[in-house]
Design a protein around this motif. Structure first.
Motif: not given
Length: 313
Positions: A296-313
């Motif tokens: 949703l955030d990617f769609e709405q922007g603005p996107n300055r760089g990447k939206r990263l999804i990080v798995m649990e350590s």
């Protein structure tokens, strides 16, 4: 293990979480524990509308479909016959079979790249699709030192890398973006920033050596006129009109983000030496709600760089 799938196309709520057994590698394949993945344009388009009409049949997703295209991870098991990877190797890559899972299985011959141990693996998950597309686009316009390039959509994931690649090639870089991204783009190396909301780039730019279009069809259609004779125009969003390019005496092509292992090694070297910055807009945990929010955030922007999804350590 946890993974996120869709059984139909539509709004954000088609994304569903499932728990399944960790898959085991078969001959010629790798088991990879995902460390991070990111959001890209195709994730949104496919989730909302399904396969692109121009997609070759063999590339079309089949339901149920897993979201995600790029990843960074650790090789945790290898099947018989694997020659170039071993358990413990760091890897990144691109796959159409999905990356929003704790583990994936990929053929050794997939779009995989071995990541140097000295690079932060989590951050490398922000490269993948964006850096491959940016590298290919800059290569397609054959930039060299002293030339001028206009990059449409410089603030996004692909644009952020394209600006840096063009600057590293010695080009004078002009980019279009919202005015609130001006400082960010200047820090990346842009020499001029045109506010696409209030300024007409066709009135401000003439006779450039190259245009890289990372935005829509309308922008592409208006870009032919500003390229000098013999110059280059490439697009990642909309296929250039060859008849129009011929009438303007310019070279036009469509960019697909394919990068050789040798070229990706050059990208890794740039990251290591600091001439290529990995720009991360925001980091999200690997939960269903957070993955939905990232899209949703990617769609709405603005996107300055990447939206990263990080798995649990």
């Amino acid at each position: 293990m946890k993974k996120i799938l869709m059984y139909e196309y539509g709004d954000i709520d088609v994304l569903k979480e499932e728990n399944t057994e960790i898959p085991s590698p078969t001959a010629g394949t790798l088991q990879i524990k995902i460390v991070s993945t990111s959001v890209n344009d195709p994730d949104i388009a496919i989730r909302k509308f399904g396969p692109f009409p121009t997609m070759p049949k063999e590339m079309r997703p089949v339901l149920p479909h897993m979201a995600g295209e790029d990843f960074a991870g650790i090789v945790t098991a290898v099947g018989d016959g694997v020659q170039h990877y071993q358990v413990g190797d760091h890897a990144m890559g691109i796959t159409l079979s999905g990356t929003t899972a704790e583990y994936i299985i990929l053929p050794e011959m997939a779009l995989l790249y071995k990541v140097p141990d000295e690079l932060e693996l989590k951050a490398v998950g922000a490269l993948g699709v964006a850096v491959s597309t940016a590298w290919a686009a800059v290569k397609n316009v054959q930039l060299h030192k002293g030339q001028t390039v206009l990059i449409h959509g410089g603030a996004g994931g692909v644009g952020s890398y394209a600006i840096q690649f063009a600057k590293n090639a010695g080009a004078y870089v002009i980019t279009t973006a919202g005015s609130n991204s001006r400082e960010y783009l200047t820090e990346l190396g842009a020499d001029e920033v045109i506010d696409y909301k209030t300024e007409d780039f066709t009135r401000k730019v003439k006779e450039v050596d190259a245009v890289i279009n990372l935005t829509g069809q309308d922008t592409l259609d208006r870009s032919y006129q500003i390229v000098k004779n013999g110059g280059f125009l490439t697009s990642t969003n909309g296929i250039p009109d060859q008849e129009k390019a011929l009438s303007c005496n310019i070279n036009a092509n469509y960019t697909i983000g394919m990068v050789s292992p040798e070229d990706m090694a050059k990208v890794f070297a740039m990251v290591k030496e600091g001439s290529l910055k990995i720009n991360i807009n925001k980091i999200y945990p690997f939960t269903l709600d957070a993955v939905k929010q990232a899209q949703l955030d990617f769609e709405q922007g603005p996107n300055r760089g990447k939206r990263l999804i990080v798995m649990e350590s």
